[in-house]
Design a protein around this motif. Structure first.
Motif, PDB file in Angstrom:
ATOM      1  N   PHE A   1     -12.559  -1.758   3.977  1.00  0.00           N
ATOM      2  CA  PHE A   1     -13.036  -0.595   4.720  1.00  0.00           C
ATOM      3  C   PHE A   1     -11.835   0.300   5.027  1.00  0.00           C
ATOM      4  CE2 PHE A   1     -15.877  -4.098   5.360  1.00  0.00           C
ATOM      5  CZ  PHE A   1     -17.126  -3.528   5.170  1.00  0.00           C
ATOM      6  N   VAL A   2     -11.929   1.563   4.636  1.00  0.00           N
ATOM      7  CA  VAL A   2     -10.801   2.485   4.742  1.00  0.00           C
ATOM      8  C   VAL A   2     -11.185   3.678   5.606  1.00  0.00           C
ATOM      9  CG1 VAL A   2      -9.218   3.996   3.488  1.00  0.00           C
ATOM     10  CG2 VAL A   2      -9.936   1.820   2.466  1.00  0.00           C
ATOM     11  N   ASN A   3     -10.368   3.940   6.624  1.00  0.00           N
ATOM     12  CA  ASN A   3     -10.504   5.156   7.425  1.00  0.00           C
ATOM     13  C   ASN A   3      -9.480   6.162   6.903  1.00  0.00           C
ATOM     14  OD1 ASN A   3     -10.533   7.195   9.292  1.00  0.00           O
ATOM     15  ND2 ASN A   3     -10.397   5.873  11.088  1.00  0.00           N
ATOM     16  N   PRO A   4      -9.913   7.196   6.166  1.00  0.00           N
ATOM     17  CA  PRO A   4      -8.961   8.128   5.561  1.00  0.00           C
ATOM     18  C   PRO A   4      -8.119   8.889   6.575  1.00  0.00           C
ATOM     19  CG  PRO A   4     -11.166   8.390   4.620  1.00  0.00           C
ATOM     20  CD  PRO A   4     -11.309   7.531   5.843  1.00  0.00           C
ATOM     21  N   ALA A   5      -8.633   9.052   7.799  1.00  0.00           N
ATOM     22  CA  ALA A   5      -7.922   9.835   8.800  1.00  0.00           C
ATOM     23  C   ALA A   5      -6.914   9.014   9.597  1.00  0.00           C
ATOM     24  CB  ALA A   5      -8.916  10.477   9.769  1.00  0.00           C
ATOM     25  N   SER A   6      -7.001   7.696   9.526  1.00  0.00           N
ATOM     26  CA  SER A   6      -6.142   6.850  10.354  1.00  0.00           C
ATOM     27  C   SER A   6      -4.677   7.028   9.994  1.00  0.00           C
ATOM     28  CB  SER A   6      -6.554   5.382  10.159  1.00  0.00           C
ATOM     29  OG  SER A   6      -5.824   4.554  11.033  1.00  0.00           O
ATOM     30  N   GLY A   7      -3.838   6.968  11.047  1.00  0.00           N
ATOM     31  CA  GLY A   7      -2.401   7.077  10.817  1.00  0.00           C
ATOM     32  C   GLY A   7      -1.981   8.389  10.202  1.00  0.00           C
ATOM     33  N   GLY A   8      -2.736   9.470  10.484  1.00  0.00           N
ATOM     34  CA  GLY A   8      -2.392  10.764   9.904  1.00  0.00           C
ATOM     35  C   GLY A   8      -2.644  10.845   8.417  1.00  0.00           C
ATOM     36  N   GLY A   9      -3.539  10.002   7.907  1.00  0.00           N
ATOM     37  CA  GLY A   9      -3.888  10.047   6.489  1.00  0.00           C
ATOM     38  C   GLY A   9      -3.039   9.160   5.595  1.00  0.00           C
ATOM     39  N   LYS A  10      -2.505   8.069   6.129  1.00  0.00           N
ATOM     40  CA  LYS A  10      -1.649   7.181   5.337  1.00  0.00           C
ATOM     41  C   LYS A  10      -2.357   6.660   4.095  1.00  0.00           C
ATOM     42  CE  LYS A  10       1.357   5.336   8.989  1.00  0.00           C
ATOM     43  NZ  LYS A  10       1.733   4.110   9.736  1.00  0.00           N
ATOM     44  N   ALA A  11      -3.625   6.250   4.250  1.00  0.00           N
ATOM     45  CA  ALA A  11      -4.346   5.681   3.111  1.00  0.00           C
ATOM     46  C   ALA A  11      -4.559   6.718   2.013  1.00  0.00           C
ATOM     47  CB  ALA A  11      -5.688   5.113   3.585  1.00  0.00           C
ATOM     48  N   VAL A  12      -4.808   7.960   2.399  1.00  0.00           N
ATOM     49  CA  VAL A  12      -5.010   9.026   1.418  1.00  0.00           C
ATOM     50  C   VAL A  12      -3.719   9.307   0.670  1.00  0.00           C
ATOM     51  CG1 VAL A  12      -5.606  11.463   1.125  1.00  0.00           C
ATOM     52  CG2 VAL A  12      -6.905  10.036   2.719  1.00  0.00           C
ATOM     53  N   ARG A  13      -2.618   9.418   1.403  1.00  0.00           N
ATOM     54  CA  ARG A  13      -1.334   9.716   0.752  1.00  0.00           C
ATOM     55  C   ARG A  13      -0.930   8.622  -0.221  1.00  0.00           C
ATOM     56  NH1 ARG A  13      -0.176  11.296   6.036  1.00  0.00           N
ATOM     57  NH2 ARG A  13       1.050   9.412   6.439  1.00  0.00           N
ATOM     58  N   ALA A  14      -1.296   7.380   0.092  1.00  0.00           N
ATOM     59  CA  ALA A  14      -0.948   6.262  -0.789  1.00  0.00           C
ATOM     60  C   ALA A  14      -1.974   6.046  -1.892  1.00  0.00           C
ATOM     61  CB  ALA A  14      -0.818   4.988   0.040  1.00  0.00           C
ATOM     62  N   ASP A  15      -3.044   6.873  -1.904  1.00  0.00           N
ATOM     63  CA  ASP A  15      -4.144   6.702  -2.865  1.00  0.00           C
ATOM     64  C   ASP A  15      -4.653   5.260  -2.821  1.00  0.00           C
ATOM     65  OD1 ASP A  15      -5.949   7.598  -4.721  1.00  0.00           O
ATOM     66  OD2 ASP A  15      -4.604   7.385  -6.447  1.00  0.00           O
ATOM     67  N   LEU A  16      -4.820   4.779  -1.594  1.00  0.00           N
ATOM     68  CA  LEU A  16      -5.112   3.361  -1.388  1.00  0.00           C
ATOM     69  C   LEU A  16      -6.452   2.943  -1.985  1.00  0.00           C
ATOM     70  CD1 LEU A  16      -3.997   0.783   0.015  1.00  0.00           C
ATOM     71  CD2 LEU A  16      -5.406   1.400   1.987  1.00  0.00           C
ATOM     72  N   ALA A  17      -7.469   3.797  -1.863  1.00  0.00           N
ATOM     73  CA  ALA A  17      -8.785   3.428  -2.382  1.00  0.00           C
ATOM     74  C   ALA A  17      -8.735   3.194  -3.886  1.00  0.00           C
ATOM     75  CB  ALA A  17      -9.805   4.507  -2.030  1.00  0.00           C
ATOM     76  N   ALA A  18      -8.079   4.103  -4.606  1.00  0.00           N
ATOM     77  CA  ALA A  18      -7.984   3.944  -6.058  1.00  0.00           C
ATOM     78  C   ALA A  18      -7.163   2.711  -6.426  1.00  0.00           C
ATOM     79  CB  ALA A  18      -7.364   5.198  -6.678  1.00  0.00           C
ATOM     80  N   ARG A  19      -6.082   2.478  -5.700  1.00  0.00           N
ATOM     81  CA  ARG A  19      -5.253   1.293  -5.980  1.00  0.00           C
ATOM     82  C   ARG A  19      -6.038   0.012  -5.730  1.00  0.00           C
ATOM     83  NH1 ARG A  19       0.288   2.216  -6.086  1.00  0.00           N
ATOM     84  NH2 ARG A  19       0.687   4.363  -6.713  1.00  0.00           N
ATOM     85  N   ALA A  20      -6.887   0.031  -4.713  1.00  0.00           N
ATOM     86  CA  ALA A  20      -7.700  -1.145  -4.421  1.00  0.00           C
ATOM     87  C   ALA A  20      -8.727  -1.381  -5.519  1.00  0.00           C
ATOM     88  CB  ALA A  20      -8.388  -0.981  -3.072  1.00  0.00           C
ATOM     89  N   ARG A  21      -9.392  -0.318  -5.953  1.00  0.00           N
ATOM     90  CA  ARG A  21     -10.403  -0.476  -7.007  1.00  0.00           C
ATOM     91  C   ARG A  21      -9.784  -0.969  -8.302  1.00  0.00           C
ATOM     92  NH1 ARG A  21     -12.296   4.676  -4.580  1.00  0.00           N
ATOM     93  NH2 ARG A  21     -14.162   4.174  -3.333  1.00  0.00           N
ATOM     94  N   GLU A  22      -8.547  -0.562  -8.590  1.00  0.00           N
ATOM     95  CA  GLU A  22      -7.858  -1.064  -9.779  1.00  0.00           C
ATOM     96  C   GLU A  22      -7.719  -2.583  -9.748  1.00  0.00           C
ATOM     97  OE1 GLU A  22      -4.933   2.844 -10.371  1.00  0.00           O
ATOM     98  OE2 GLU A  22      -4.110   0.910  -9.739  1.00  0.00           O
ATOM     99  N   ARG A  23      -7.687  -3.146  -8.549  1.00  0.00           N
ATOM    100  CA  ARG A  23      -7.550  -4.599  -8.383  1.00  0.00           C
ATOM    101  C   ARG A  23      -8.904  -5.300  -8.226  1.00  0.00           C
ATOM    102  NH1 ARG A  23      -3.172  -1.955  -6.672  1.00  0.00           N
ATOM    103  NH2 ARG A  23      -1.118  -2.983  -6.617  1.00  0.00           N
ATOM    104  N   GLY A  24      -9.972  -4.574  -8.445  1.00  0.00           N
ATOM    105  CA  GLY A  24     -11.297  -5.171  -8.355  1.00  0.00           C
ATOM    106  C   GLY A  24     -11.833  -5.291  -6.945  1.00  0.00           C
ATOM    107  N   ILE A  25     -11.266  -4.556  -6.008  1.00  0.00           N
ATOM    108  CA  ILE A  25     -11.690  -4.611  -4.607  1.00  0.00           C
ATOM    109  C   ILE A  25     -12.691  -3.490  -4.353  1.00  0.00           C
ATOM    110  CG2 ILE A  25     -10.908  -4.506  -2.207  1.00  0.00           C
ATOM    111  CD1 ILE A  25      -8.061  -5.259  -3.368  1.00  0.00           C
TER     112      ILE A  25
END
Length: 308
Positions: free
Chosen positions: A28-52
């Protein structure tokens, strides 16, 4: 003077064990948390690449409902990239269903991640908890039936504990710790708490109750907990300053504590403002949360690294 460099051991050296492979992980990803840390790291895409599987959520979403839906659909591991308040929601579901829990350091301060031993500078690397993770069980706290991972804070830090009369070294250390971790509570009514010696504190300025105690005797790592598996609450009480006499401050450990008040209490719970009905009944629930982290991360907090 610079703080000494601490070693970077892997989690396997600190009581963690290799974790079993997962079939269906949900993050579960909150894109706004931490000033957008997950968005800047492209975390959702990186997670999906790992089958998450990734579920994003915002302020209008019911995270509780999203998590329960994922569990009913067969999730066998729950992770969250968000603030400490969001972590508690997902951790509550993980405990209820006996599932492992993954904390991604995408919040603003990431206190829980730090004490868990997650490298807060390695957000994308923390995804390895799902694929090459290590696991252990840790404690959680509970206040009036509500889970907390870090602490419950009552009272106002601000001017009260920065008062010039907080000169005593012990009280200064307590005040510094409270200042590092205190949540957005408010002016407290006439709180009453009794310590483990039976001494009452009828009108403290601040009360901080944490899931395992903070390191109070290690000034280089103030605001961290050596362990999250000690089976104890940490309690810090600061009295208000009165005149020239230094105010009192005490810290102790307990497996439960009751705090009474004549009216509802404004509290900070894992960084979120909550109103609680007295009496406040706090307890520790030992070893109920299964947590996974990357095996390349330290697996212990900075104060834990200094434990003999």
């Amino acid at each position: 003077m610079n703080a000494p460099k601490l070693p970077r051991p892997s989690a396997l050296h600190h009581g963690w064990t290799p974790a079993a492979p997962l079939r269906r992980s949900v993050l579960f990803v909150n894109p706004a948390s931490g000033g957008g840390k997950a968005v800047r790291a492209d975390l959702a895409a990186r997670a999906r690449e790992r089958g998450i599987e990734v579920v994003t959520f915002g302020p209008d979403a019911s995270l509780d409902e999203l998590v329960e839906h994922a569990v009913s659909d067969g999730a066998d591991c729950l992770g969250v990239a968000g603030g400490d308040g969001s972590l508690a929601v997902v951790a509550t579901a993980a405990i209820a269903h006996g599932l492992p829990f993954v904390c991604l350091p995408a919040g603003t301060r990431n206190h829980f991640a730090l004490d868990l031993g997650v490298d807060r500078r390695d957000l994308v690397g923390a995804l390895e908890a799902f694929t090459e993770g290590v696991e252990r069980r840790i404690d959680v706290g509970e206040v009036n039936g509500r889970l907390f991972l870090n602490n419950v804070s009552l009272g106002v830090y601000g001017d009260a504990v920065q008062h010039t009369e907080y000169r005593d070294a012990k009280v200064r250390t307590l005040a510094k710790t409270v200042g590092a971790v205190l949540g957005p509570s408010g002016a407290a009514p006439a709180l009453r708490v009794v310590d483990e010696r039976g001494r009452p504190y009828p009108s403290p300025a601040v009360v901080l109750v944490s899931n395992n105690p903070y390191a109070l005797n290690r000034p280089l790592v103030t605001g961290t907990r050596p362990t999250l598996a000690g089976g104890q609450l940490g309690v810090v009480v600061l009295d208000p300053p009165h005149g020239p006499r230094p105010p009192d401050g005490r810290a102790w450990t307990a497996d439960s504590v009751v705090i009474d008040a004549p009216e509802p209490v404004h509290a900070g719970i894992d960084g979120e403002a909550i109103t609680l009905q007295p009496p406040l009944k706090l307890l520790v629930r030992p070893s109920v949360l299964r947590v996974r982290i990357s095996s390349r991360h330290p697996g212990v907090s900075p104060s834990g690294l200094l434990t003999p």
